[in-house]
Structures are given as C-alpha cells and as structure tokens.
Design a protein around this motif. Structure first.
Motif, PDB file in Angstrom:
ATOM      1  N   ILE A   1      -3.234   7.042  -0.029  1.00 43.55           N
ATOM      2  CA  ILE A   1      -1.788   7.129   0.207  1.00 43.55           C
ATOM      3  C   ILE A   1      -1.029   6.531  -0.972  1.00 43.55           C
ATOM      4  CG2 ILE A   1       0.107   6.331   1.692  1.00 43.55           C
ATOM      5  CD1 ILE A   1      -1.954   6.379   4.004  1.00 43.55           C
ATOM      6  N   GLY A   2      -1.525   5.387  -1.446  1.00 42.26           N
ATOM      7  CA  GLY A   2      -0.879   4.705  -2.563  1.00 42.26           C
ATOM      8  C   GLY A   2      -0.184   3.446  -2.118  1.00 42.26           C
ATOM      9  N   LEU A   3      -0.639   2.300  -2.600  1.00 41.55           N
ATOM     10  CA  LEU A   3      -0.046   1.027  -2.204  1.00 41.55           C
ATOM     11  C   LEU A   3       1.396   0.907  -2.654  1.00 41.55           C
ATOM     12  CD1 LEU A   3      -1.570  -1.179  -0.554  1.00 41.55           C
ATOM     13  CD2 LEU A   3      -3.108   0.389  -1.689  1.00 41.55           C
ATOM     14  N   GLU A   4       1.740   1.492  -3.783  1.00 45.72           N
ATOM     15  CA  GLU A   4       3.132   1.451  -4.233  1.00 45.72           C
ATOM     16  C   GLU A   4       4.026   2.214  -3.257  1.00 45.72           C
ATOM     17  OE1 GLU A   4       4.544  -0.218  -6.452  1.00 45.72           O
ATOM     18  OE2 GLU A   4       3.109  -0.728  -8.043  1.00 45.72           O
ATOM     19  N   ARG A   5       3.549   3.333  -2.768  1.00 47.74           N
ATOM     20  CA  ARG A   5       4.319   4.113  -1.791  1.00 47.74           C
ATOM     21  C   ARG A   5       4.483   3.340  -0.492  1.00 47.74           C
ATOM     22  NH1 ARG A   5       1.869  10.279  -2.130  1.00 47.74           N
ATOM     23  NH2 ARG A   5       2.374  10.687  -4.318  1.00 47.74           N
ATOM     24  N   ILE A   6       3.412   2.689  -0.051  1.00 46.14           N
ATOM     25  CA  ILE A   6       3.485   1.905   1.182  1.00 46.14           C
ATOM     26  C   ILE A   6       4.500   0.784   1.022  1.00 46.14           C
ATOM     27  CG2 ILE A   6       2.188   0.370   2.712  1.00 46.14           C
ATOM     28  CD1 ILE A   6      -0.303   2.085   2.035  1.00 46.14           C
TER      29      ILE A   6
END
Length: 415
Positions: free
Chosen positions: A303-308
C-alpha cells in the motif's frame, strides 16, 4: 473535500480485505476507531497464517523432515523481512521476535539493565511513556539502585527538548522514549534524542509500537540502539513483537529466558548459548505469527507507508477541526501536522470518558476510554481518563462523522 491524487489510499478497495468491518450491532454498522490498541487483520495476513497451518505446520530448528525444514525457513525469513521493513541492514542477527513491545522492553531491561545499571546511574524517560516502558525501567531501577528521570511534556503536548538536554548527561546509561505517543499522538524527535544519548555515551531504546504501522521507519537513520514494535498494531497477528538491536549489543547481552531452542551446548554443570537472535527465543516460538507479521509487512509496503501516513493525517485533521468547533471539547497533544500521528484523545465537559465510550458502543462506534496505559501523563494533564479515537488505513471521513454524531448524542443525554 479531500484532495484525490494517484497517491491516495483506495479505502474502499482496502475495506473489502477486512470482513470484520462489515459487522453490524443492533442494526448499526461497525465503526472501528480503536486502532492504537489493535488494528484489524486483512485477508492476506489471515490467509498466510492459514496456509502455514494447512501446509507447513511443524516445529522449527528441531527436525530433519520436510515440514520442519519448511517451517524453519519461513520463520527465519520472517526475521530478515521485518529487519528490512524497519531499515536494519544486519537482517535476522539484529531482529529478535518477542510476544509484543512490552516483552521487548523487558528483554532489554533485564538482559542489559540488570547487568549494566547500578547506584548513581540514570535512566531518562519521557512523561508520555507507555507503562510498557515506564513501569519496566522503574522497576529495574529499583532493583539495581539506579534512578529514573523524566523529560517534561510542554503545554502543547511536545517534549521539552531543553529539559531533555539538561537531564541526559554523564550519569545517563539509557534513554527510553516512545516514538509516537499513544495518548497525545505526538511524534517525538527520536533522532535528536539518540544524538543526545550518544553524545553522553549512553544508549537509546525507542518504543515504536505506534510508529511502525503508520509511517516509514528507518532504525539506522534514527540511530536507535534498540527499537521495538508489535504485530497486532500493524495489521498483523497478536502474540508477536519485534525487537531490533544493534548487533554488537545483542551479542554482548546475556539471555534472560532459558530453555530449549536457545542453547549451543548443555552439560549438567553449565550451558552455552546459540547465536543471535535464537539465544533470546527459547522454547517453541510464534511460528504462525511470524508468517503473519511477514505477510503484514508485505501488505503495508504494498500500500505504501507514506500513503498510510497521508491518509491518517487527513482523518485526524478532519476530526480535530470538527471537534474544536465546540467549546466543551478539550483535546490533548499538538495540532495536526508533521509531528502528530493519527489519533486524537479528548474529553467532553460534563461527560466522563467511560460514559462516552459506552454511548459510542450503543452506536457501534468502537473507541477507547481510560488512561491508555499512561497514568502519570494523565496525572500531569489533570484528568483521570480521556476518550481516544485512533484511525488507520481503512477508516473514512464518514466514520469520523459517526463519531461526532455519537458525541452529540452524549451531549444531549448529559445536558
């Protein structure tokens, strides 16, 4: 309205991976806002654990047969994957599996602290520490004759870094700090704390339970000596935690739990220990849970930690702004921004936090109420308890609205 970009989390698609979010209670759709306590577990993680039990279930490091070999490889690979997930280049030799963050704190406190601490030594913590850190080091200090000192929290819910510089000195042996406060939501400057610790020839332990699930973490960039987090707060299973430690420190430390699986040689007179990390993992380890947390790391990276992080920041900003529209709300911690995580703790005038949580439960809205394992911090705040709503990648603005509607009902009931 929220800004929609290619980098935005696809919440609706994500929610389909969490069947529990489809539950209803008395005709009300579940709204789960207790993610700082435990996140829900997506289908890819559940499936990975189920597949292990269906196809590979065996004990590790004990058998020559195929199943044991496959389970051992899966268990060892999980160590490497979680080390990679938090930027530990040493792989499994720097990643110990425990039951949770609390056990990781205890492992270091006993295996390092009982040997290294003594009268005149100091452990420096923060006033916003979770009991997992505060109580552990407090009790080890009592046993060793060391002292605990606490970095103040200012009126905005941030650490007083001038006070930190005053406290961390030549007598400091360990600094233990929470990366993200589970009550205030404050994202602490742990790299600065690490610099202060190392400038005074001391070590730093970072409690990352509320950070690793929500944002990219690089333990080497932080220069943490020890860093701990838990599977059940990062879309993974309960019963497993991770302790990163610099390899030379783990090598020097003696184990504090003993038994099978962590020894090299045993005689009737003495024993010698296996290599790191196995010397800290006696008995049958959490094998299925290791498979699960491996899958959780893959899931979150996908998903992407930056997106979360961006999604949580949007939700906490919306909740904060809506809550502060009312004069009867007191919110704890800094305003939304780069140093606040995705939770909000608050109180409503005339409504006890536990009563509010009960009313929310009537609306199928799950929040937390109490001291959140930060009693001393609540004492400093001058309140016995607070309500806490904490957000994750599958939460929506509509669910924040459901929280606000429940608060309005509580106001009417207690007016």
């Amino acid at each position: 309205m929220s800004r929609q970009t290619a980098e935005t989390v696809d919440v609706e698609a994500i929610r389909e991976e969490y069947p529990i979010l489809e539950r209803e209670f008395d005709g009300e759709d579940l709204v789960y806002l207790d993610n700082a306590a435990t996140t829900q577990t997506p289908e890819p993680v559940v499936s990975a654990m189920s597949d292990y039990y269906r196809e590979q279930n065996a004990n590790v490091h004990r058998g020559i047969h195929h199943l044991s070999q496959e389970a051992s490889v899966a268990y060892e690979d999980a160590h490497d994957r979680l080390a990679e997930f938090v930027g530990a280049s040493g792989g499994r030799e720097e990643m110990v599996f425990t039951k949770n963050t609390t056990e990781s704190e205890n492992l270091v406190a006993y295996a390092w602290g009982m040997r290294e601490l003594g009268p005149g030594d100091e452990v420096v913590l923060t006033e916003m520490e979770h009991h997992a850190s505060l109580v552990t080091w407090q009790q080890i200090a009592k046993r060793t004759g060391a002292d605990c000192r606490y970095i103040r929290v200012d009126d905005d819910g941030r650490l007083d870094m001038d006070h930190a510089e005053e406290l961390i000195g030549e007598d400091t042996e360990m600094v233990s700090a929470v990366h993200v406060s589970n009550t205030l939501g404050t994202i602490n400057p742990v790299s600065e704390l690490a610099d202060l610790a190392h400038a005074n020839d001391s070590y730093i332990f970072v409690d990352g339970a509320q950070a690793v699930p929500n944002q990219p973490v690089d333990v080497e960039a932080i220069d943490a000596d020890f860093y701990a987090f838990s599977g059940h707060k990062m879309a993974g299973p309960t019963g497993i935690g991770c302790l990163y430690g610099k390899s030379h420190l783990l090598e020097e430390m003696e184990p504090y739990l003993y038994g099978g699986g962590m020894i090299r040689k045993v005689t009737f007179e003495d024993s010698t220990w296996d290599e790191v990390p196995w010397k800290f993992e006696p008995g049958t380890p959490p094998i299925a849970e290791a498979v699960g947390i491996h899958a959780a790391a893959d899931y979150l990276d996908g998903i992407g930690l930056e997106r979360i992080r961006e999604h949580e920041n949007e939700l906490v900003t919306y909740a904060y702004d809506r809550l502060t529209e009312h004069d009867d709300v007191e919110i704890y911690g800094p305003e939304p921004g780069p140093d606040r995580g995705g939770l909000v703790s608050f109180n409503i005038d005339g409504v006890h936090a536990h009563d509010l949580a009960s009313i929310m439960n009537d609306h199928a809205v799950a929040i937390r109420a109490g001291d959140h394992c930060t009693q001393p911090l609540h004492d400093e705040l001058g309140v016995a308890a607070s309500a806490r709503a904490s957000f994750y990648l599958y939460n929506t603005r509509e669910e924040v609205d459901a929280l606000l509607e429940g608060i309005d009902d509580a106001r009417e009931l207690f007016a």
